[in-house]
Scaffold this motif. Structure first.
Motif, short mmCIF file in Angstrom:
data_model
loop_
_atom_site.label_atom_id
_atom_site.label_comp_id
_atom_site.label_asym_id
_atom_site.label_seq_id
_atom_site.Cartn_x
_atom_site.Cartn_y
_atom_site.Cartn_z
N MET A 170 -4.30 50.54 -28.82
CA MET A 170 -4.61 50.43 -27.39
C MET A 170 -6.06 50.84 -27.13
O MET A 170 -6.80 50.16 -26.40
N TYR A 171 -6.49 51.93 -27.73
CA TYR A 171 -7.87 52.38 -27.56
C TYR A 171 -8.86 51.41 -28.22
O TYR A 171 -9.94 51.15 -27.70
N ASP A 172 -8.48 50.89 -29.38
CA ASP A 172 -9.35 49.98 -30.09
C ASP A 172 -9.56 48.69 -29.29
O ASP A 172 -10.63 48.09 -29.32
N GLU A 173 -8.52 48.27 -28.57
CA GLU A 173 -8.60 47.05 -27.76
C GLU A 173 -9.53 47.24 -26.57
O GLU A 173 -10.36 46.39 -26.26
N ASN A 174 -9.38 48.37 -25.86
CA ASN A 174 -10.18 48.60 -24.65
C ASN A 174 -10.05 50.06 -24.24
O ASN A 174 -9.04 50.48 -23.71
N GLU A 175 -11.10 50.84 -24.51
CA GLU A 175 -11.04 52.28 -24.24
C GLU A 175 -10.87 52.57 -22.75
O GLU A 175 -10.12 53.47 -22.37
N VAL A 176 -11.57 51.83 -21.91
CA VAL A 176 -11.49 52.06 -20.47
C VAL A 176 -10.07 51.79 -19.96
O VAL A 176 -9.50 52.57 -19.20
N ALA A 177 -9.50 50.66 -20.40
CA ALA A 177 -8.15 50.31 -19.97
C ALA A 177 -7.13 51.32 -20.50
O ALA A 177 -6.15 51.64 -19.82
N ALA A 178 -7.35 51.83 -21.71
CA ALA A 178 -6.44 52.81 -22.29
C ALA A 178 -6.42 54.09 -21.46
O ALA A 178 -5.35 54.63 -21.16
N ASP A 179 -7.60 54.56 -21.10
CA ASP A 179 -7.67 55.78 -20.27
C ASP A 179 -7.02 55.56 -18.92
O ASP A 179 -6.34 56.43 -18.38
N ASP A 180 -7.22 54.36 -18.35
CA ASP A 180 -6.60 54.05 -17.06
C ASP A 180 -5.09 54.02 -17.17
O ASP A 180 -4.36 54.47 -16.27
N LYS A 181 -4.59 53.47 -18.28
CA LYS A 181 -3.14 53.37 -18.46
C LYS A 181 -2.52 54.75 -18.62
O LYS A 181 -1.44 55.03 -18.09
#
Length: 260
Positions: A170-181
């Motif tokens: 999840m972090y590798d895909e998109n760090e910003v989106a991961a933190d938001d999730k």
């Protein structure tokens, strides 16, 4: 789920729509949801609609039964009964149903009499009429759950539950989106111990397998966890709860963690 299905029936009439599971030659790989809710729902609508339009879905079985394989692909890691699962399930069904109608009749007609002739027109209609928010809301629900690798129940309002491998992906895909999730919640991670180390301060650090042996997920343990850490073995499966999670030098890094 019933709320979104009701919306579908209000917007479109599918009394005669049915389909069957796609053959291997027409199979499509529907990726699980990761980040942008509206973008993902739009893509899912388009993909399933186009699949049906091109003959990958036929009109011989009820849509609920025939889209099972597609739903399984798109809901990987999600727990049945959650808002997220229901949203993806209903998006697949509606997209497929519209595609079948387009293939059979050359168009589908919404209940406000709008004629839709292509899959892209269908997606545009959903957006223009403000219906997209009805679908994306389920993916934004903080109570949405995902299943961990061993099938355990996942997130709630206070804790985001996942696995070391899923968290890393999840972090590798998109760090910003991961933190938001994660949304500022505590993070509970299950995984296989790769090593038990100490950092430069002498504090215990547990490394869990992430799928990349050179970049394991890293968890800085509380001082109270030293005795438990001393009894760990490489290859053992553990559950770790961290107060904070971040992406550091290519892998997840938890702080103020303890064994769960």
């Amino acid at each position: 789920m019933k709320k979104i299905i009701t919306l579908s029936l209000i917007v479109f009439s599918f009394a005669s729509v049915a389909d069957q599971q796609p053959s291997p030659s027409s199979a499509v790989n529907l990726q699980p949801y990761r980040n942008s809710a509206e973008g993902y729902i739009s893509t899912l609508f388009s993909t399933t609609c186009e699949l049906a339009l091109k003959g990958g879905i036929d009109a011989n079985m009820p849509v609920e039964q025939s889209t099972k394989g597609l739903v399984v692909q798109a809901t990987q890691g999600m727990e049945k009964g959650t808002s997220a699962y229901s949203t993806i399930h209903d998006t697949v069904m509606l997209g497929a149903a519209v595609g079948v109608n387009l293939k059979k009749k050359g168009k589908t007609i919404a209940q406000d009499k709008t004629e839709i002739h292509t899959c892209s027109e269908f997606v545009s209609y959903i957006v223009q009429k403000g219906f997209m928010s009805q679908f994306t809301a389920g993916l934004s629900d903080p109570k949405q759950s995902t299943a961990t690798e061993n099938g355990s129940v996942a997130s709630d309002d206070g804790i985001y539950r996942t696995t070391a491998k899923a968290l890393t992906a999840m972090y590798d895909e998109n760090e910003v989106a991961a933190d938001d999730k994660i949304g500022g919640r505590k993070v509970e991670v299950k995984g296989v111990v790769q090593s038990i180390d100490k950092d430069f301060t002498g504090s215990v650090v547990v490394l869990l397998q992430s799928g990349n042996e050179f970049m394991p997920a890293r968890f800085g343990m509380e001082e109270t966890e030293k005795n438990k850490a001393a009894s760990l073995r490489k290859g053992q499966t553990v559950s770790i709860l961290c107060e904070k999670m971040m992406f550091l030098i290519g892998s997840p890094s938890g702080s103020r963690c303890r064994f769960n």
